[in-house]
Design a protein around this motif. Structure first.
Motif, PDB file in Angstrom:
ATOM      1  N   LYS A  59       0.817  -1.205   0.000  1.00 14.66           N
ATOM      2  CA  LYS A  59       0.000   0.000   0.000  1.00 14.66           C
ATOM      3  C   LYS A  59       0.856   1.263   0.000  1.00 14.66           C
ATOM      4  O   LYS A  59       0.411   2.331  -0.445  1.00 14.66           O
ATOM      5  N   PHE A 109      -1.856   6.369  -2.144  1.00 13.45           N
ATOM      6  CA  PHE A 109      -2.201   6.386  -0.732  1.00 13.45           C
ATOM      7  C   PHE A 109      -1.281   7.289   0.069  1.00 13.45           C
ATOM      8  O   PHE A 109      -0.060   7.263  -0.084  1.00 13.45           O
ATOM      9  N   TYR A 114      -4.895  10.051   5.149  1.00 13.74           N
ATOM     10  CA  TYR A 114      -5.923   9.108   5.601  1.00 13.74           C
ATOM     11  C   TYR A 114      -6.187   9.249   7.095  1.00 13.74           C
ATOM     12  O   TYR A 114      -7.320   9.447   7.529  1.00 13.74           O
ATOM     13  N   ALA A 177      -8.989   0.056   1.702  1.00 14.22           N
ATOM     14  CA  ALA A 177      -8.894   0.395   0.283  1.00 14.22           C
ATOM     15  C   ALA A 177     -10.233   0.069  -0.368  1.00 14.22           C
ATOM     16  O   ALA A 177     -10.607  -1.096  -0.468  1.00 14.22           O
ATOM     17  N   LYS A 194      -8.167   9.130  -4.146  1.00 11.28           N
ATOM     18  CA  LYS A 194      -6.972   8.328  -4.414  1.00 11.28           C
ATOM     19  C   LYS A 194      -5.972   8.431  -3.264  1.00 11.28           C
ATOM     20  O   LYS A 194      -5.287   7.465  -2.929  1.00 11.28           O
ATOM     21  N   GLY A 197      -6.470   5.959  -0.684  1.00 12.41           N
ATOM     22  CA  GLY A 197      -6.150   4.579  -1.009  1.00 12.41           C
ATOM     23  C   GLY A 197      -7.213   3.866  -1.809  1.00 12.41           C
ATOM     24  O   GLY A 197      -7.097   2.665  -2.070  1.00 12.41           O
ATOM     25  N   ALA A 198      -8.263   4.573  -2.231  1.00  9.04           N
ATOM     26  CA  ALA A 198      -9.324   3.950  -3.029  1.00  9.04           C
ATOM     27  C   ALA A 198      -8.872   3.811  -4.480  1.00  9.04           C
ATOM     28  O   ALA A 198      -8.022   4.571  -4.957  1.00  9.04           O
ATOM     29  N   TYR A 199      -9.438   2.846  -5.179  1.00  8.74           N
ATOM     30  CA  TYR A 199      -9.127   2.680  -6.595  1.00  8.74           C
ATOM     31  C   TYR A 199     -10.422   2.687  -7.399  1.00  8.74           C
ATOM     32  O   TYR A 199     -11.448   2.191  -6.957  1.00  8.74           O
ATOM     33  N   VAL A 226      -3.331  -6.139   1.408  1.00  8.85           N
ATOM     34  CA  VAL A 226      -4.024  -4.870   1.585  1.00  8.85           C
ATOM     35  C   VAL A 226      -5.441  -5.113   2.102  1.00  8.85           C
ATOM     36  O   VAL A 226      -6.199  -5.893   1.528  1.00  8.85           O
ATOM     37  N   GLN A 228      -9.138  -4.476   2.334  1.00 11.25           N
ATOM     38  CA  GLN A 228     -10.034  -3.908   1.332  1.00 11.25           C
ATOM     39  C   GLN A 228     -11.462  -3.843   1.849  1.00 11.25           C
ATOM     40  O   GLN A 228     -11.820  -4.506   2.822  1.00 11.25           O
TER      41      GLN A 228
END
Length: 452
Positions: A59, A109, A114, A177, A194, A197-199, A226, A228
């Protein structure tokens, strides 16, 4: 060599700018990047001391390095070759297309963003909008999850507040994430998301090359440990009820999964609200027979400005209760042990069943269901009697009773539904407003599967 050269002022300034940029990129920027990298590593080290699940090195990898790793992955390379042949384009063009997909998907990330900003904002919004209540949770089971396993929170999708609420509640466990849809690709929201850490995923894309790049990223993130969070339903519930699961992301997790690398632990999470912020938008989309959400930014801004104005005047009221329950964890290793072939479909069904089993029963949902089941107008005493009956029948289900008082729970549900004109009070009895029947059903549907 010693002759004087005359230059226009604009050209001299341009040469100085190029020289400054070159010097900075070769001398200053590497030192600055090293400084911030070292600072980030110290921040992460301190965070990992208090988190139940430390932030994995995957990450924290540089975004550029992750993109390069993704586009040069052997499976992606084969997909690039196949795409070039199918589309009749040079492989370099297909490679650049895959690289653009990787840039779109891979997050950047920031632990500081965060834990320094997102968590505080999530806590503030959750507490400002709702009275958050934690329902069922088996702390012993959660605390005994193998620290080397990859944890995936799987949730029903009631509202966009789901992201905020679960981020807040999971703050002491790990950084999540999320897989987010196209709605979050709007600048500057996209940069912030982003950094969290989101995609991004294109839910309706049928492009084989894009699917392969996305699948490989999910596979690498899963193998990298990671933590999620995902919504098996694939989108917001339009009618309020839990939806059948979709298999996209789950299949990316299970395909090519090797139990010798890491186990995958799925944690079911169920959410329910006395008021869903975007309920009118969802109901309208459902009545229109599609998933086109007509939500203008001006309307959303106006809504929040109104709430701020009410708060300043001391007339603001929270939107009732938000209930969250954590179901029993499911190990992919144990689940797949007695299964043959593709486990994605039975896994999806099992996870949704565990989510549905722990959906919290909040006051508005229960009162809405009672009014729907009534043969006509019903008195306050009749509603309380029906509520008491369901408490007995739903033994083992988490029913949130504010102040541990059944009468007060009925009062909360009736007050919120009456204030929003979803139900009408006439001669001491309550009935559903015919013009708002779909809205009442929206809230009743959230627990209807428990009442059957």
């Amino acid at each position: 060599m010693t002759a004087t050269v005359e230059l226009p002022l604009w050209l001299f300034v341009l040469i100085l700018l190029f020289a400054a940029v070159t010097a900075a990129s070769h001398l200053l920027f590497p030192s600055v990047r090293w400084f911030f990298r070292r600072r980030m590593e110290r921040v992460v080290a301190r965070l990992n001391e208090r988190l139940e699940r430390p932030i994995e090195p995957f990450k924290l990898a540089r975004r550029h390095d992750m993109i390069q790793r993704l586009v040069y992955d052997p499976e992606v390379a084969r997909a690039i070759h196949e795409y070039a042949q199918e589309e009749g384009v040079p492989e370099e063009v297909a490679f650049q297309r895959a690289k653009s997909y990787a840039r779109e998907i891979v997050p950047s990330f920031s632990a500081s963003a965060y834990f320094g900003f997102a968590i505080k904002l999530a806590r503030f919004l959750s507490r400002a909008l709702y009275r958050v209540r934690l329902g069922y949770v088996d702390e012993t089971a959660l605390n005994h999850i193998n620290r080397d396993a990859t944890v995936v929170f799987v949730m029903n999708h009631r509202s966009n507040m789901d992201y905020v609420l679960v981020t807040y509640l999971a703050a002491q466990r790990s950084a999540l994430a999320y897989a987010v849809g196209e709605w979050a690709r709007v600048w500057p929201l996209s940069r912030l998301i982003k950094a969290m850490g989101a995609y991004f995923i294109r839910r309706k894309s049928r492009n084989a090359l894009y699917r392969k790049v996305l699948a490989r990223y999910v596979r690498l993130a899963t193998d990298g440990g990671v933590t999620q969070a995902m919504f098996p339903e694939g989108g917001l519930s339009l009618d309020g009820a839990p939806q059948p699961p979709k298999h996209g992301l789950l299949k990316y997790i299970t395909d090519g999964w090797d139990p010798a690398v890491r186990d995958v632990i799925f944690i079911p999470v169920a959410l329910n609200y006395d008021r869903v912020l975007e309920d009118r938008i969802l109901i309208k989309a459902n009545e229109g027979g599609g998933r086109r959400f007509h939500a203008r930014i001006s309307v959303i801004t106006g809504f929040f400005m109104k709430q701020m104005w009410l708060r300043l005047r001391g007339r603001y009221h929270k939107f009732g209760y938000a209930g969250v329950s954590f179901g029993d964890p499911l190990s992919l290793t144990e689940f797949a042990r007695n299964k043959s072939g593709d486990v994605t479909e039975p896994l999806a069904e099992e996870l949704m069943a565990r989510i549905r089993a722990v959906v919290p029963v909040v006051p508005v949902a229960m009162v809405a269901a009672i009014l729907e089941d009534a043969d006509g107008p019903i008195s306050r005493a009749g509603i309380e009697a029906a509520f008491a009956t369901w408490i007995v029948r739903l033994e083992g289900t988490h029913i949130h009773l504010p102040r541990d008082d059944l009468a007060y729970a009925c009062e909360v549900g009736l007050r919120m539904l009456t204030e929003r004109r979803m139900i009408l009070k006439q001669a001491g009895n309550y009935r559903i407003n015919p013009e708002q029947a779909s809205a009442v059903a929206f809230y009743a549907n959230s627990i209807r599967h428990l009442l059957r």
